[in-house]
Design a protein around this motif. Structure first.
Motif, PDB file in Angstrom:
ATOM      1  N   GLY A   6     -54.371  57.941  37.360  1.00  0.00           N
ATOM      2  CA  GLY A   6     -55.286  56.896  36.905  1.00  0.00           C
ATOM      3  C   GLY A   6     -55.047  55.578  37.618  1.00  0.00           C
ATOM      4  O   GLY A   6     -56.000  54.895  38.036  1.00  0.00           O
ATOM      5  N   GLN A   7     -53.787  55.210  37.771  1.00  0.00           N
ATOM      6  CA  GLN A   7     -53.474  53.960  38.462  1.00  0.00           C
ATOM      7  C   GLN A   7     -53.876  54.013  39.928  1.00  0.00           C
ATOM      8  O   GLN A   7     -54.424  53.041  40.471  1.00  0.00           O
ATOM      9  CB  GLN A   7     -51.979  53.658  38.326  1.00  0.00           C
ATOM     10  N   MET A   8     -53.621  55.123  40.581  1.00  0.00           N
ATOM     11  CA  MET A   8     -53.932  55.237  42.003  1.00  0.00           C
ATOM     12  C   MET A   8     -55.439  55.304  42.256  1.00  0.00           C
ATOM     13  O   MET A   8     -55.901  55.050  43.373  1.00  0.00           O
ATOM     14  CB  MET A   8     -53.248  56.464  42.592  1.00  0.00           C
ATOM     15  N   THR A   9     -56.225  55.646  41.233  1.00  0.00           N
ATOM     16  CA  THR A   9     -57.675  55.684  41.390  1.00  0.00           C
ATOM     17  C   THR A   9     -58.231  54.317  41.792  1.00  0.00           C
ATOM     18  O   THR A   9     -59.266  54.241  42.466  1.00  0.00           O
ATOM     19  CB  THR A   9     -58.332  56.159  40.078  1.00  0.00           C
ATOM     20  N   LEU A  10     -57.547  53.252  41.399  1.00  0.00           N
ATOM     21  CA  LEU A  10     -58.037  51.911  41.715  1.00  0.00           C
ATOM     22  C   LEU A  10     -58.079  51.618  43.214  1.00  0.00           C
ATOM     23  O   LEU A  10     -58.725  50.667  43.637  1.00  0.00           O
ATOM     24  CB  LEU A  10     -57.181  50.840  41.018  1.00  0.00           C
TER      25      LEU A  10
END
Length: 439
Positions: A146-150
């Motif tokens: 989820g964090q890396m999706t940014l």
């Protein structure tokens, strides 16, 4: 093992969707808020709001589930979490975001408790440890993803707010469609500080300071990264790498703490954390490689402390009170999580960006000082009286249900005998549905 996983696959999938959305939610708000010109103090209050909501959710969810049932309660939590992130897109102001972040924390705690209670009900004693490890791994991977999706889009638009809301909504689908039998009522918890302090002063003091430092870093690390000039991809890594390093560090730290006085292990890990804090303050790194290396070192230290503290407290706990002790420490950790972002955010606004690490070094230094004091006042626990070290999730504050799910099964480890350092004999296991720390 596949035969054991299939009945809980829906619960694990729901948890993965929830944590994926949570990973986006936790990172998009400080990144977007910083680009909107919010002060570091206001962004720190997002972490305080989350912690207040999370602790409130741990306290209130058992009553909500008792009233409307697990599936309805989970659906309400997922729905309001989605509303909170969408409302943050509509009302872009610090005051609104603090309220919405608190609502998200409340819903996140409630949803996690419900999933964990289901998993605990389905896990057989012989497979409980593997189920807990799989659950922890799923949460780790989902949050990091989820964090890396940014890194895949523009954080100043609406995309990531909507994406997080979609995955919050998706998290309720597997649990709504599952045919798994509804579990027993959730455990309830209330805080009894005197009983916890009598059990282990080091655990109570250290877990408060760890909550303070971890929440400060977890909330404001993206703000630090943005203000020292890191690009968005590096900021996402700066938030994710410490979590991964902390998860990996728990294995050697756990093995070491099972073989020697856990307070000395805590002392060594705190020294490592202080070293990383000092490196950020003294060298003031600006490049990608140096910041990521130091964040990994700091994460390996700060995210390995909590399970050592819980294990040390359980070494001193009376028989059949481990859930009570772990649940109480969770709430103390939550209190520290309320204070940490507030102090660090104020310091970053008043002094400068690296006040974040002045806050964490103060917390870790106090852990060292207090642990040294207690080492001179209380003998270590005998090896035969130690409980088994249990790996703990490092992504968020655990819930009381996490403590119950993480307990070894009947066939795994023998119950630790009492000794003269145990809590008073009146602190007993709470009956099903009773307060955790009624003693």
């Amino acid at each position: 093992m596949v035969r054991q996983i299939l009945p809980i696959s829906a619960l694990l999938l729901g948890s993965a969707f929830l944590l994926f959305a949570g990973g986006i939610n936790a990172l998009i708000l400080p990144v977007r808020g910083s680009s909107e010109g919010f002060s570091a103090f206001a962004l720190g209050l997002l972490g305080t709001g989350w912690a207040l909501g999370y602790v409130s959710g741990c306290l209130a969810t058992p009553g909500i589930v008792a009233r409307v049932g697990h599936i309805r309660a989970f659906s309400v939590m997922a729905t309001f979490a989605a509303i909170s992130i969408l409302a943050s897109l509509i009302l872009v102001s610090p005051a609104s975001w603090i309220i919405f972040r608190g609502l998200a924390g409340f819903c996140f705690a409630g949803a996690a408790m419900i999933v964990e209670s289901w998993l605990g009900e389905r896990a057989e004693p012989s497979t409980r440890g593997r189920i807990f490890g799989l659950y922890t791994m799923v949460n780790l991977v989902a949050t990091t993803a989820g964090q890396m999706t940014l890194t895949l889009g523009d954080p100043t638009g609406y995309l990531f707010f909507v994406l997080a809301a979609m995955f919050y909504c998706l998290s309720l689908v597997p649990t709504a469609l599952t045919t798994t039998v509804t579990p027993k009522p959730l455990v309830s918890v209330r805080l009894d500080l005197p009983a916890l302090w009598r059990n282990s002063p080091v655990a109570v003091f250290a877990v408060f300071m760890v909550g303070l430092s971890n929440a400060a870093f977890g909330t404001l690390a993206p703000v630090y990264g943005e203000r020292v000039g890191l690009v968005l991809t590096t900021i996402a890594l700066f938030a994710s790498v410490p979590i991964l390093a902390g998860a990996l560090a728990q294995i050697p730290v756990g093995l070491l703490s099972d073989r020697m006085d856990r307070r000395k292990v805590l002392l060594g890990v705190a020294v490592l954390a202080v070293s990383a804090d000092l490196a950020f303050l003294v060298f003031q790194p600006e490049g990608r490689a140096a910041n990521l290396a130091l964040s990994a070192l700091l994460g390996a230290a700060i995210f390995a402390m909590y399970p050592v503290i819980v294990a040390h407290a359980n070494d001193h706990a009376a028989p059949n009170t481990h859930i009570q002790v772990s649940g109480g420490l969770l709430l103390v950790f939550g209190l520290g999580s309320i204070v940490g972002p507030l102090l660090a955010g104020w310091g970053m606004s008043a002094i400068g960006t690296r006040a974040l690490f002045a806050t964490t070094i103060a917390a870790h230094g106090l852990i060292i000082a207090f642990t040294l004091l207690r080492l001179s006042q209380r003998a270590k626990v005998a090896a035969e009286d130690k409980t088994a070290f249990m790996v703990q999730p490092v992504l968020r504050a655990s819930t009381p249900q996490t403590a119950e799910l993480g307990l070894p099964g009947e066939d795994d480890t023998p119950e630790a005998p009492a000794n003269e350092d145990h809590a008073p004999e009146t602190q007993r296991s709470a009956p099903e549905g009773a307060d955790l720390l009624a003693g």
